[in-house]
Write a protein that holds these residues in place. Structure first.
Motif, mmCIF file in Angstrom:
data_model
loop_
_atom_site.group_PDB
_atom_site.id
_atom_site.type_symbol
_atom_site.label_atom_id
_atom_site.label_comp_id
_atom_site.label_asym_id
_atom_site.label_seq_id
_atom_site.Cartn_x
_atom_site.Cartn_y
_atom_site.Cartn_z
ATOM 1 N N SER A 32 -0.041 -7.523 -8.851
ATOM 2 C CA SER A 32 1.101 -8.821 -8.009
ATOM 3 C C SER A 32 1.863 -9.280 -8.664
ATOM 4 O O SER A 32 2.822 -10.382 -8.729
ATOM 5 C CB SER A 32 -0.041 -10.442 -8.774
ATOM 6 O OG SER A 32 -0.717 -10.592 -9.822
ATOM 7 N N ASP A 33 2.751 -8.673 -9.481
ATOM 8 C CA ASP A 33 3.902 -8.800 -10.053
ATOM 9 C C ASP A 33 5.631 -8.161 -9.629
ATOM 10 O O ASP A 33 5.223 -6.914 -8.610
ATOM 11 C CB ASP A 33 3.906 -7.898 -11.694
ATOM 12 C CG ASP A 33 5.439 -8.374 -12.505
ATOM 13 O OD1 ASP A 33 6.288 -8.657 -12.115
ATOM 14 O OD2 ASP A 33 5.309 -7.309 -13.532
ATOM 15 N N THR A 34 6.188 -8.832 -8.788
ATOM 16 C CA THR A 34 6.589 -8.849 -8.176
ATOM 17 C C THR A 34 8.067 -8.328 -9.502
ATOM 18 O O THR A 34 9.373 -7.854 -8.550
ATOM 19 C CB THR A 34 7.379 -9.778 -7.393
ATOM 20 O OG1 THR A 34 7.501 -11.096 -8.673
ATOM 21 C CG2 THR A 34 6.981 -10.626 -6.454
ATOM 22 N N LYS A 35 8.193 -8.463 -10.509
ATOM 23 C CA LYS A 35 9.157 -8.252 -11.497
ATOM 24 C C LYS A 35 8.428 -6.785 -11.598
ATOM 25 O O LYS A 35 9.771 -6.327 -12.788
ATOM 26 C CB LYS A 35 9.325 -9.320 -12.258
ATOM 27 C CG LYS A 35 9.790 -10.261 -11.396
ATOM 28 C CD LYS A 35 10.063 -11.622 -13.001
ATOM 29 C CE LYS A 35 10.837 -12.746 -12.774
ATOM 30 N NZ LYS A 35 10.875 -13.696 -13.143
ATOM 31 N N CYS B 24 13.976 -2.310 -2.725
ATOM 32 C CA CYS B 24 14.689 -2.820 -2.724
ATOM 33 C C CYS B 24 14.798 -4.038 -3.899
ATOM 34 O O CYS B 24 13.245 -4.282 -3.896
ATOM 35 C CB CYS B 24 15.602 -4.326 -1.456
ATOM 36 S SG CYS B 24 15.666 -2.944 -0.218
ATOM 37 N N SER B 25 15.453 -4.464 -4.861
ATOM 38 C CA SER B 25 15.203 -5.459 -6.316
ATOM 39 C C SER B 25 16.133 -6.059 -6.477
ATOM 40 O O SER B 25 17.947 -5.533 -6.232
ATOM 41 C CB SER B 25 15.006 -4.561 -7.155
ATOM 42 O OG SER B 25 14.393 -5.738 -8.023
ATOM 43 N N PRO B 26 16.362 -7.383 -5.960
ATOM 44 C CA PRO B 26 15.485 -8.414 -6.130
ATOM 45 C C PRO B 26 14.644 -7.678 -4.378
ATOM 46 O O PRO B 26 15.510 -7.260 -3.868
ATOM 47 C CB PRO B 26 15.789 -9.275 -6.113
ATOM 48 C CG PRO B 26 17.698 -9.374 -5.825
ATOM 49 C CD PRO B 26 17.552 -7.760 -6.339
ATOM 50 N N VAL C 171 -1.130 0.158 0.171
ATOM 51 C CA VAL C 171 -0.587 0.041 -0.406
ATOM 52 C C VAL C 171 -0.412 -1.414 -1.430
ATOM 53 O O VAL C 171 -0.425 -2.813 -0.856
ATOM 54 C CB VAL C 171 1.018 0.051 0.333
ATOM 55 C CG1 VAL C 171 2.118 0.506 -0.294
ATOM 56 C CG2 VAL C 171 1.013 1.159 0.491
ATOM 57 N N PRO C 172 -0.055 -1.492 -2.745
ATOM 58 C CA PRO C 172 -0.169 -2.468 -3.654
ATOM 59 C C PRO C 172 0.692 -3.412 -3.075
ATOM 60 O O PRO C 172 1.584 -2.739 -2.674
ATOM 61 C CB PRO C 172 0.053 -2.294 -4.879
ATOM 62 C CG PRO C 172 -0.600 -0.438 -4.837
ATOM 63 C CD PRO C 172 0.008 -0.430 -4.283
ATOM 64 N N ALA C 173 0.483 -4.986 -3.190
ATOM 65 C CA ALA C 173 1.683 -5.887 -2.669
ATOM 66 C C ALA C 173 2.381 -5.715 -3.588
ATOM 67 O O ALA C 173 3.936 -6.284 -3.408
ATOM 68 C CB ALA C 173 0.305 -7.194 -2.154
ATOM 69 N N PHE C 174 2.354 -5.972 -5.200
ATOM 70 C CA PHE C 174 3.557 -6.373 -5.906
ATOM 71 C C PHE C 174 3.637 -8.093 -5.473
ATOM 72 O O PHE C 174 5.501 -8.052 -5.520
ATOM 73 C CB PHE C 174 4.831 -5.283 -5.835
ATOM 74 C CG PHE C 174 4.119 -3.859 -6.218
ATOM 75 C CD1 PHE C 174 4.779 -3.535 -7.118
ATOM 76 C CD2 PHE C 174 4.190 -3.013 -4.809
ATOM 77 C CE1 PHE C 174 4.060 -2.413 -7.519
ATOM 78 C CE2 PHE C 174 3.562 -1.633 -5.120
ATOM 79 C CZ PHE C 174 4.012 -1.195 -6.533
ATOM 80 N N SER C 175 2.746 -8.386 -4.743
ATOM 81 C CA SER C 175 3.210 -9.849 -5.008
ATOM 82 C C SER C 175 1.865 -10.822 -4.897
ATOM 83 O O SER C 175 1.266 -9.676 -4.828
ATOM 84 C CB SER C 175 3.953 -10.017 -3.568
ATOM 85 O OG SER C 175 3.775 -11.652 -3.350
ATOM 86 N N SER C 176 2.297 -11.831 -5.479
ATOM 87 C CA SER C 176 1.233 -12.682 -5.467
ATOM 88 C C SER C 176 0.350 -13.143 -4.461
ATOM 89 O O SER C 176 -0.161 -14.163 -4.588
ATOM 90 C CB SER C 176 1.180 -13.729 -7.191
ATOM 91 O OG SER C 176 2.781 -14.257 -6.312
#
Length: 535
Positions: A359-362, A483-485, A390-395
Motif C-alpha cells: 500500500s506504500d505509494t512512496k 512514473c514517480s510521483p 500486480v501489487p497496487a502500490f496504493s492504499s
C-alpha cells in the motif's frame, strides 16, 4: 651523339618489353590459381533437407567449407524465403486452410481485425469470448485478421489462429515515399476489412466481421436476418444516432453479387483510400448508395457500382458496441468494469492467483523493481499454475491507480494480459467472491491445495532469486517503466511512448462539417489532411 641516343632508346625499349612480359606472365599465373580456388572440392553438391528449413529464425546457413560449396547457400536461400513467417500467414493457401478448419457446417466464420501493440494484447480475450458463445465445445468458428507484423507475432504467442492481411509487392511499388510505406493505421484497417472479406467470399465462405469493441452475448451466426438467402449483406446501423451503416458489424454471404461487390470495394480502397485518408465506414456507406452516396468526395471517384441486396440488421441486440476513441486500454478497462470480458479473464472460486499487498505509494523504484522481478520469477518457477495480480502500490486504487505509476502497455507487451491481472481486478463484482488466503511464501510448498488468491506477505518474498535465463533479466529490465510521483495526482496515465495510432483515427475522418458522429463539431479548418488526389 645520335648513335648513343639510339642505343639508349633501344635499351629502354628492351627493358620495357621484359617488364610487360613479366606482368603478363604474373597475371596469367594469378588467374590460374584463382580459378583453382573457385572449383569445388566435391563434384556432388550437398542439398539441404526440407525439414531442416523450418523458418528464418531456426535456419542456420553454414559457413562454406571444403565439403560445403557455395551451391548449398544459393539453393537453400529461396527455401528460406519461402518459409518466411509473414509470407506464410498472408498467403491465400493459409487463409483457405483457416476457413476449412474453423468454419461451421454452413461454411460460415467470424473474424475480427487487430493491429498495433495495444489491441493485439487483448486478442486472446476476443478469441476466448467467441469460444464461449460457440455452439461447439472444442473450437470456435473464428480467427483473427492481423493488419501488421506485431499483431501476427502476438497472436501466435497467444496461440490464436491468425491470418495476416498485408499488401502485394505490386501494390507496394505504388507507394511513392517512406511516409506512405509506413501506412497509416486507418488505411490498413480498411484494407484488412475489405480485402479479407472479398477473399473469403471468393473462396465460397460467408463471414461475420466483428470489430474488437463489439462484445457478444450470443453467437451472431445464430441471429442472422431470415430468410438469409434474401440478402447478400447484413450490416448493423447506429440505432438512429445517424443514418450511416455501422461497419463495426456485418455479415457477407458468399454469392456472385457479394463477390463482385466486395472485389470492387477492395480495389476502390487500394486506389483511393491511401492518399485521401478516407473513413472505411463512409466509403462503404457511399458504395452501398446510402447516406454518403451524394458526397462529392465519392461522386468524383466512384464508377458504376455492382448491385447488391443488402439490409440493416442489429442481430437481435445480442451485443454491446462500446465505441471508444481508439485506445485499447480505455476500451478493455471499461469492458472489465462492465463485466463483459471473457469468463476466463474473471475466473471463479477455483481459479488460482497470487499477489503481494503493498500500500506504500512512496516505495522507491529500486525496491519496486526487485519485488516485481521476484514475483515474475516465482510465476515462472514455483507458482507456474497461478496468475499474477500486480501489487497496487496504493492504499486506495480509486485515488491513486497503478496505471498512473507503471507503464501498463510496456509491461503487458512482455508479460501478456492473459497471465497478468492488474490490481483493479480485485475490486470487480465478478471477483469479489474469490477467496483470499494470506500466508508467508515458502519454497518448500506448492500451494496447489489453495484455490483463489494467494496473498503472500512482503517479508517472505526472496528478492535474490536466480532468473530462469539471462534473457529473462532483460525482459524484466525493459518492461518496468515507472512514473514517480504518480501522473496527475494518481488519475493520469504513465506512458513512455507515443500514443497508439488507433487513437488518432477519429481526427482523420473526412468530415468537412458533417453533422453526424464522429464528425460533429468539426470543420475543414481542423481537419488535418485535405489533399485528395482524385479531387
Amino acid at each position: 651523339m645520335l648513335s648513343f641516343r639510339k642505343i639508349r632508346y633501344s635499351s629502354r625499349s628492351y627493358s620495357t618489353c621484359i617488364l610487360l612480359s613479366i606482368l603478363i606472365i604474373s597475371t596469367l599465373i594469378a588467374i590460374y590459381f584463382y580459378r583453382e580456388d573457385l572449383i569445388p572440392q566435391t563434384s556432388v553438391p550437398v542439398t539441404p533437407q526440407e525439414n531442416q528449413l523450418v523458418s528464418p529464425a531456426s535456419t542456420i546457413i553454414k559457413k562454406p567449407t571444403q565439403t560445403d560449396s557455395s551451391v548449398l547457400e544459393l539453393k537453400s536461400f529461396p527455401n528460406v524465403i519461402h518459409q518466411n513467417t509473414f509470407e506464410k500467414y498472408s498467403s491465400d493457401e493459409h487463409l483457405h486452410s483457416l476457413l476449412q478448419q474453423y468454419s461451421n457446417s454452413f461454411k460460415q466464420v467470424i473474424i475480427t481485425i487487430i493491429g498495433g501493440d495495444s489491441y493485439s494484447l487483448f486478442g486472446w480475450d476476443w478469441h476466448e469470448r467467441m469460444y464461449e458463445i460457440s455452439n461447439q465445445t472444442t473450437t470456435c468458428h473464428c480467427f483473427i485478421v492481423a493488419m501488421d507484423e506485431i499483431a501476427v507475432i502476438l497472436a501466435l504467442k497467444q496461440n490464436i489462429p491468425v491470418y495476416y492481411s498485408t499488401f502485394t509487392f505490386e501494390q507496394q511499388l505504388q507507394w511513392i515515399n517512406s511516409l506512405e510505406a509506413r501506412q497509416h493505421s486507418l488505411y490498413r484497417v480498411g484494407h484488412a476489412k475489405f480485402n479479407t472479406a472479398a477473399k473469403i467470399v471468393q473462396m465460397g465462405y460467408s463471414v461475420v466481421l466483428s470489430e474488437m469493441d463489439v462484445f457478444w452475448r450470443a453467437n451472431p451466426l445464430d441471429h442472422l436476418k431470415q430468410p438469409m438467402e434474401a440478402y447478400d449483406l447484413q450490416i448493423s446501423d447506429h440505432f438512429g444516432s445517424h443514418p450511416r451503416v455501422n461497419i463495426g458489424i456485418f455479415f457477407v454471404r458468399s454469392t456472385n453479387a457479394s463477390i463482385e461487390f466486395f472485389s470492387y470495394v477492395a480495389d476502390f480502397w487500394i486506389r483511393y483510400g491511401k492518399g485521401g485518408y478516407l473513413s472505411d465506414q463512409r466509403a462503404l456507406d457511399a458504395l452501398l448508395k446510402n447516406y454518403d452516396r451524394l458526397d462529392k468526395t465519392y461522386l468524383k471517384a466512384v464508377k458504376p457500382i455492382p448491385p447488391l441486396n443488402w439490409t440493416t440488421h442489429v442481430f437481435h441486440n445480442h451485443f454491446s458496441h462500446l465505441m471508444t476513441d481508439g485506445s485499447a486500454f480505455v476500451l478493455f478497462d471499461r469492458a472489465e468494469q462492465l463485466g463483459i470480458r471473457s469468463k476466463k479473464y474473471y475466473g471463479d472460486s477455483n481459479s488460482k492467483y497470487f499477489t503481494v499487498t503493498i500500500s506504500d505509494t512512496k516505495m522507491d523504484i529500486s525496491n519496486r523493481n526487485l519485488l516485481m522481478r521476484a514475483l515474475l520469477i516465482l510465476q515462472f518457477t514455483h507458482l507456474k499454475n497461478r496468475t499474477l495480480i500486480v501489487p497496487a502500490f496504493s492504499s486506495d486504487l480509486k485515488s491513486v491507480s497503478l496505471r498512473s505509476q507503471l507503464d501498463e502497455k510496456k509491461f503487458l507487451i512482455y508479460w501478456t494480459d492473459k497471465q497478468i491481472r492488474l490490481p483493479i481486478f480485485r475490486l470487480h463484482n465478478k471477483t469479489l467472491s474469490i477467496p483470499i488466503t494470506t500466508i508467508p511464501f515458502s519454497s518448500n510448498k506448492t500451494y496447489d491445495d489453495i484455490n483463489g488468491i494467494l496473498d503472500l506477505t512482503y517479508e517472505s518474498i526472496p528478492l535474490n532469486l536466480p532468473a530462469p535465463s539471462p534473457q529473462f533479466e532483460v525482459f524484466v529490465r525493459d518492461s518496468l517503466l515507472w512514473c514517480s510521483p504518480p501522473v496527475n495526482d494518481g488519475k493520469g496515465w504513465c506512458t513512455h511512448h507515443p500514443r497508439d495510432f488507433g487513437v488518432t483515427m477519429e481526427i482523420l475522418f473526412a468530415c468537412r462539417g458533417d453533422p453526424y458522429p464522429p464528425c460533429a463539431n468539426k470543420t475543414e479548418k481542423n481537419e488535418q489532411f485535405l489533399y485528395r488526389p482524385y479531387e
